[in-house]
Design an enzyme around this catalytic site. Sequence first.
Site, PDB file in Angstrom:
ATOM      1  N   ASP A 357       0.843  -1.184   0.000  1.00 44.58           N
ATOM      2  CA  ASP A 357       0.000   0.000   0.000  1.00 44.58           C
ATOM      3  C   ASP A 357       0.880   1.236   0.000  1.00 44.58           C
ATOM      4  O   ASP A 357       2.078   1.167   0.273  1.00 44.58           O
ATOM      5  CB  ASP A 357      -0.884   0.025   1.250  1.00 44.58           C
ATOM      6  CG  ASP A 357      -2.123  -0.828   1.092  1.00 44.58           C
ATOM      7  OD1 ASP A 357      -2.425  -1.214  -0.039  1.00 44.58           O
ATOM      8  OD2 ASP A 357      -2.773  -1.111   2.105  1.00 44.58           O
ATOM      9  N   ASP A 672      -8.993  -5.299   2.492  1.00 40.37           N
ATOM     10  CA  ASP A 672      -7.723  -5.946   2.149  1.00 40.37           C
ATOM     11  C   ASP A 672      -7.643  -7.385   2.663  1.00 40.37           C
ATOM     12  O   ASP A 672      -6.711  -8.113   2.309  1.00 40.37           O
ATOM     13  CB  ASP A 672      -6.544  -5.160   2.746  1.00 40.37           C
ATOM     14  CG  ASP A 672      -6.343  -3.815   2.074  1.00 40.37           C
ATOM     15  OD1 ASP A 672      -6.484  -3.760   0.840  1.00 40.37           O
ATOM     16  OD2 ASP A 672      -6.063  -2.832   2.772  1.00 40.37           O
ATOM     17  N   ASN A 734      29.306 -35.945  13.617  1.00 37.42           N
ATOM     18  CA  ASN A 734      28.936 -37.357  13.670  1.00 37.42           C
ATOM     19  C   ASN A 734      29.853 -38.199  12.783  1.00 37.42           C
ATOM     20  O   ASN A 734      30.132 -39.364  13.082  1.00 37.42           O
ATOM     21  CB  ASN A 734      27.476 -37.542  13.225  1.00 37.42           C
ATOM     22  CG  ASN A 734      26.502 -37.125  14.307  1.00 37.42           C
ATOM     23  OD1 ASN A 734      26.906 -36.776  15.411  1.00 37.42           O
ATOM     24  ND2 ASN A 734      25.225 -37.148  13.994  1.00 37.42           N
TER      25      ASN A 734
END
Length: 948
Positions: A357, A672, A734
């Site tokens: 807007d 809106d 890992n």
Amino acid sequence: MGTRTPVRTPGDGGHRPAAPNETRGPAVQKVAIAEVFAALDTSPRGLASADAAARRDRYGPNELPPAVRRGVWRELVGQFTDLFAVVLLVASAITFLAYELQEPRDVGTLQLAVAILGVVVLNAGIGFAQEYSAERTAESLQAMVPHTCRVIRDGERREVPARELVPGDIVVLEAGDAVPADCRLVEAHEVSVDNAALTGESDAVGRTADPVAAGPVLQARNCLFMGTDVVAGSAKAVVFATGAASEFGGIFRLAAAAPRQKTPLQRQVALMARRVAGAALAIGAALFAVRVPTGQPFVETFVFALGVMVALVPEGLPATLSVSLAIGVRRMARRHALVKQLLAVEALGSTTVVCTDKTGTLTQAEMTVVQVWAGGARHAVSGVGYAPEGEVADPRPVRELLRVAALCSNARLVPPSADAETSPRPDRRGWRVLGDTTEGALLVAAAKAGVDRAAEEAATPRVAEYPFDSVRKLMSTVHGSTDDGYHAYVKGAPQELLARCTRIEWRGELLPLTEELRAAVTAANDDLASQGLRVLAAARRPVSGSRPARDEVESELALLGLVGMLDPPRPEVSDAVAACRRARIRIVMVTGDHQLTAEAVARRVGIVSRPEPTVVTGALLDGLDDDGLDALLAAPDELLLCRVSPEHKMRVVTALQRRGDVVAVTGDGANDAPALKHADIGVAMGASGTDVAREAAVMVLLDDSFASIATAVRLGRSVYQNIRKFLIYLLSHNIAELVPILAATFAGFPLVPISAVQILAIDLGSDVLPALALGAEPPEPDVMDRPPRSRRERLFSAAVVGRICFLGGIQALGVTAVFFWHIHSSGIPYADFTEGDTVYREAITMVQAGIVVSQFFNALAVRTDRQSVFRIGLLSNPWLLAAGGFGIALMAAISYLPPLQALFNTAPLAATDWAVLAAFGALLLAAEEGRKAWLRRRRPTSPRGEAR
């Protein structure tokens, strides 16, 4: 109040709590307007303050029932139902069982079982604390969003919190307002309402104040209901049901109990968790199958394989994910962006188009008169906003014009609240307007010219009004008294008003409005409009009495002059627009204003830089089919959409999404709401927006500024990046834990290079806290210099897997080399090693310490995707350094403290050992810095902003 006719509201006999008017009698919709006040135990002056307080104590606040939440204990227990938690709990139970079956029992097995259980409890505690805190934070932030309504009490118009509304209150409603309670109209001017939230009707329906026949209340054309919104007109209505007693109350309870849906990001993480857990189980089973034929005891081998499987599970991932998202939400809130759904955090990082807007978002939403034209001369007006600070140049010739405009207005100026400086609500920190903002600008300009509106209203009271409507484009009021005579004051669109004028005030004289003077007025109006100003005209005339016909009031008028006003751009918006341009985010202005006004603002803030942008009006959009609209949006031109309706806005959003764009849409009005719901990111205004818009959006800007959208996009991108960072960090080590075990197995070494208990100690000591700190990593400096992330891009992408393997591979090679170097340097044959050998204990300590130290450097390395970590500063995340330091300190304690040595079977390390490990960690950091430098030279900008 006198004798009243009791009325029956639609809730009689239903499930709702009784409002004070729920007695036997005719339905409220059948009562004549004159009898509504008495029937609902109120008056045209509204309730007295004491009466309103008594009713609020009796019937409670005007609030819908809160959503049903799980109790604290249920939330805590829910933490143990996560996939990782279930896997670990099962593993812990099996390990306890193995301990019971062992003969003789191995205390190491018991330690492993307790350690696994400890990991589960720790993660559950972190997750519970984070979710509990996040819920409370969301509640407190939501309270910052204003929810107010206008009422008449004690004969005065006031703004009160909607929760303080009570049956009998008179509410004042205008277009864009959410209806705060069920109420009966007593005054309606071209009112239309959107009942979609209550009835599913897609079209707005007209409303009247006249009585209607009895029937279903939702079909009563003179009633308004909570949860609906006014889309046109103005009205006054008397409340007859509030909160849970409203028609919407029952529906809301059902919606509030609906389960919360997982976001796509959460589903991606859950999928990844299942895959990682499956891989861990497969690796554990493979190790068990490999070691059993070597003659290792069955139970011990099973426990070992189980421990390895547990160690490979990234136990801290769920808690770290939750913390990272919550940190992102809080950071956005501190920057005035309230995120209502986690989905918004994820989608913000991939936003490609912002449909914004103009009013209130790019501008200050404070209409300001900057020029006044009268008698052929212009008068500049200084000052910005609603604060009556500034002056009118040479005010005497325009004081009457501004006095008439101010008296022909319904708005009110409200000074800052007493707690303005400390109030969390931005709309309370300065002067504000109750009512139309254009009228507010006129009131401010009049005050700057020395007009005392209160004194003028007392001297010439208003006796009649003809409200503004979209056909006439005028508003008229009648003022005066029998003694002093009556005058009509009219303001409105210049061309409409000029057509009704026959005379003009010209430099102190009242002259006939000749064609020459009419042309001068038209030229002045065009010149003001060409500057992007909104122009209003004002006129007056004497009338015959206090209630003249509208045709008399609005004909043969004397024009006083023109007023030019604008909504000044926010000073911070230009930088935000420039940041979005650098981030390859397209900005499309979508406004209902005139194209000249829109283009003027777009140029001021930087949305438009080319001489001729593409300007498309709603009328032109109506003439485009879907293919034509797609072609329009596909063009790279700067695009302004002007004079568009909510339907146009929705169609544009749909077309952009059809092209594959991720669309953020801003809005503040009730009209809106459809586009806000349909967009990927619906962004509502918190200070000036309507309740309907805020409910439809997933993000609320507490300061209404476009700059907050750009900031939220920046933070949204960083949240996604941070999730990837700690994902790489958690999974890469890992590999360093697994490779030495595999190497020892295939090399024929009878013992393990690192035990399951040691691995769990690494997970607890050097994984969780640094991962949490990575989740709080501030955005990288160039995060807004990259293109938006593709929504199709996976969190666990090939680039992420490649980086995990790169970093994990370096760690694995280093700790494996350290272990076998230490074993070989002793000269002892593999078969002669036992768990109690000092050399073996030193070797496994070196492996554990090597992983911990390398993880410290790994955490520094993963802080950036492409930039050098030295550019952002090694000390810029102190929490990460503290977390890494804690991990190293814990490792030192495991190495040197006898109780921990006995628990982990470790041995003291020499200073040279630590130096070797530190050099190894620095080598990892250097290798990663080299990879980033190569990537920067090879590809300055990643095609889709992917972490590589």
